[in-house]
Scaffold this motif. Sequence first.
Motif, PDB file in Angstrom:
ATOM      1  N   GLN A 261      66.228  60.597  70.026  1.00 51.60           N
ATOM      2  CA  GLN A 261      65.273  59.672  70.876  1.00 51.60           C
ATOM      3  C   GLN A 261      66.145  58.375  71.412  1.00 51.60           C
ATOM      4  O   GLN A 261      66.189  58.140  72.665  1.00 51.60           O
ATOM      5  N   ILE A 262      67.009  57.850  70.635  1.00 59.33           N
ATOM      6  CA  ILE A 262      67.657  56.810  70.621  1.00 59.33           C
ATOM      7  C   ILE A 262      68.887  57.454  71.769  1.00 59.33           C
ATOM      8  O   ILE A 262      69.326  56.718  72.991  1.00 59.33           O
TER       9      ILE A 262
ATOM     10  N   ALA B 164      77.573  54.856  75.041  1.00 59.13           N
ATOM     11  CA  ALA B 164      77.823  55.631  73.933  1.00 59.13           C
ATOM     12  C   ALA B 164      77.965  54.678  72.718  1.00 59.13           C
ATOM     13  O   ALA B 164      77.386  55.127  71.451  1.00 59.13           O
ATOM     14  N   ALA B 165      78.710  53.496  72.916  1.00 60.40           N
ATOM     15  CA  ALA B 165      79.040  52.689  71.990  1.00 60.40           C
ATOM     16  C   ALA B 165      77.709  52.164  71.330  1.00 60.40           C
ATOM     17  O   ALA B 165      77.385  51.855  70.207  1.00 60.40           O
TER      18      ALA B 165
ATOM     19  N   ALA C 248      75.692  52.318  67.896  1.00 62.78           N
ATOM     20  CA  ALA C 248      75.183  51.007  67.090  1.00 62.78           C
ATOM     21  C   ALA C 248      73.803  51.078  66.745  1.00 62.78           C
ATOM     22  O   ALA C 248      73.219  50.572  65.607  1.00 62.78           O
ATOM     23  N   ALA C 249      73.152  51.431  67.408  1.00 61.73           N
ATOM     24  CA  ALA C 249      71.470  51.505  67.586  1.00 61.73           C
ATOM     25  C   ALA C 249      71.164  52.493  66.460  1.00 61.73           C
ATOM     26  O   ALA C 249      70.381  52.169  65.700  1.00 61.73           O
ATOM     27  N   VAL C 250      71.847  53.570  66.537  1.00 56.67           N
ATOM     28  CA  VAL C 250      71.630  54.616  65.482  1.00 56.67           C
ATOM     29  C   VAL C 250      71.891  54.357  64.045  1.00 56.67           C
ATOM     30  O   VAL C 250      71.201  54.485  63.088  1.00 56.67           O
ATOM     31  N   ALA C 251      72.862  53.578  63.999  1.00 57.88           N
ATOM     32  CA  ALA C 251      73.546  53.241  62.579  1.00 57.88           C
ATOM     33  C   ALA C 251      72.653  52.086  62.143  1.00 57.88           C
ATOM     34  O   ALA C 251      72.122  51.918  61.134  1.00 57.88           O
ATOM     35  N   ALA C 252      72.164  51.015  63.167  1.00 56.51           N
ATOM     36  CA  ALA C 252      71.117  50.058  62.506  1.00 56.51           C
ATOM     37  C   ALA C 252      69.939  50.550  62.213  1.00 56.51           C
ATOM     38  O   ALA C 252      69.426  50.124  61.324  1.00 56.51           O
TER      39      ALA C 252
ATOM     40  N   VAL D 166      68.896  48.457  69.741  1.00 55.58           N
ATOM     41  CA  VAL D 166      67.894  49.146  70.528  1.00 55.58           C
ATOM     42  C   VAL D 166      67.887  48.249  72.058  1.00 55.58           C
ATOM     43  O   VAL D 166      67.947  49.175  73.054  1.00 55.58           O
ATOM     44  N   ALA D 167      67.644  47.177  71.838  1.00 52.48           N
ATOM     45  CA  ALA D 167      67.389  46.317  73.081  1.00 52.48           C
ATOM     46  C   ALA D 167      68.815  46.650  74.059  1.00 52.48           C
ATOM     47  O   ALA D 167      68.379  46.873  75.169  1.00 52.48           O
TER      48      ALA D 167
END
Length: 303
Positions: free
Chosen positions: A176-177, A187-188, A192-196, A219-220
Amino acid sequence: MTDPVTVHHVGDTDYVEDLSANAAVNQISWGAVFAGVALALAVQFLLNLLGVGIGAAVIDPATADNPNPSTFSIAGGLWFVVSGIVAAFVGGYVASRVSGRPSKATGSYHGLISWAVTTLVVLYLLTTSVGTLVGGAFSGLSSIVGGVGKTAATVTTAAAPAVASSVDPMADIERQIRSATGGNDPAALRDAAVAAMRAVVTGDEATAEEARNRAAEAVARAQNIPVDQARTQVQQYEESYRASFERAKQQATEAADTAATVVSSGALLGFVSLVIGAVAAWFGGASGTARTVVPTNTTRRVG
């Protein structure tokens, strides 16, 4: 006056029951034991081939009206148990008869030893590459041995691969992310959002709130949405993860229960079939004992 004369008549016969004084009579004949083993293996091989043939004849690929697999499994297990009992009895009978021992106890021990050697030979065939030579003739025992061979460690650790392979709770969140659009470096930012987000669901409660704030900001930026909206999404992602994890945990528990049931059933079936086979071999040995008529000297007093 005539004195009494003692006359010995040789050749009169009677049945001698107690031969324990003669060690040779009670000695194990290994030649007879191996003869019983050979015949027991042959009988079980033939009976299992017959079972495979009957089972294959029942199946009709052209129609859907066939017995279900569980019925085949139960019937196959029962057939193997019965064939093992018959083979053990025959092997014990032959071992006792060929030994020529007149003692029923010795004959029974010949039958029991024949069964023990037969069992060890079959186990050897099933657990080594030599077993490929016998094909599926011993497939029933192979299933039993496979069930018995499972250890408690296998059952208790069955949950781990089930969780890993059945449902990955993080996979749907990551999808979803990454599918969302927005941001200057998609991509970056998405990485970062997936890792967070992964830190949120895998971290401890002490740092959970801080991790949620960082995830909302990531995510924002990745989706180019307000932080408040991203915080709501993070909460939804976290709830989705928890629900997926519980489902995976439930599936793992069911898999472990199933594995334990299979192990228990296989062990009990193997134990019962082997014990009944041992009893059948014992009685086979007793039945095969030859009652021998032994000539003895009898003393008669002639007046």
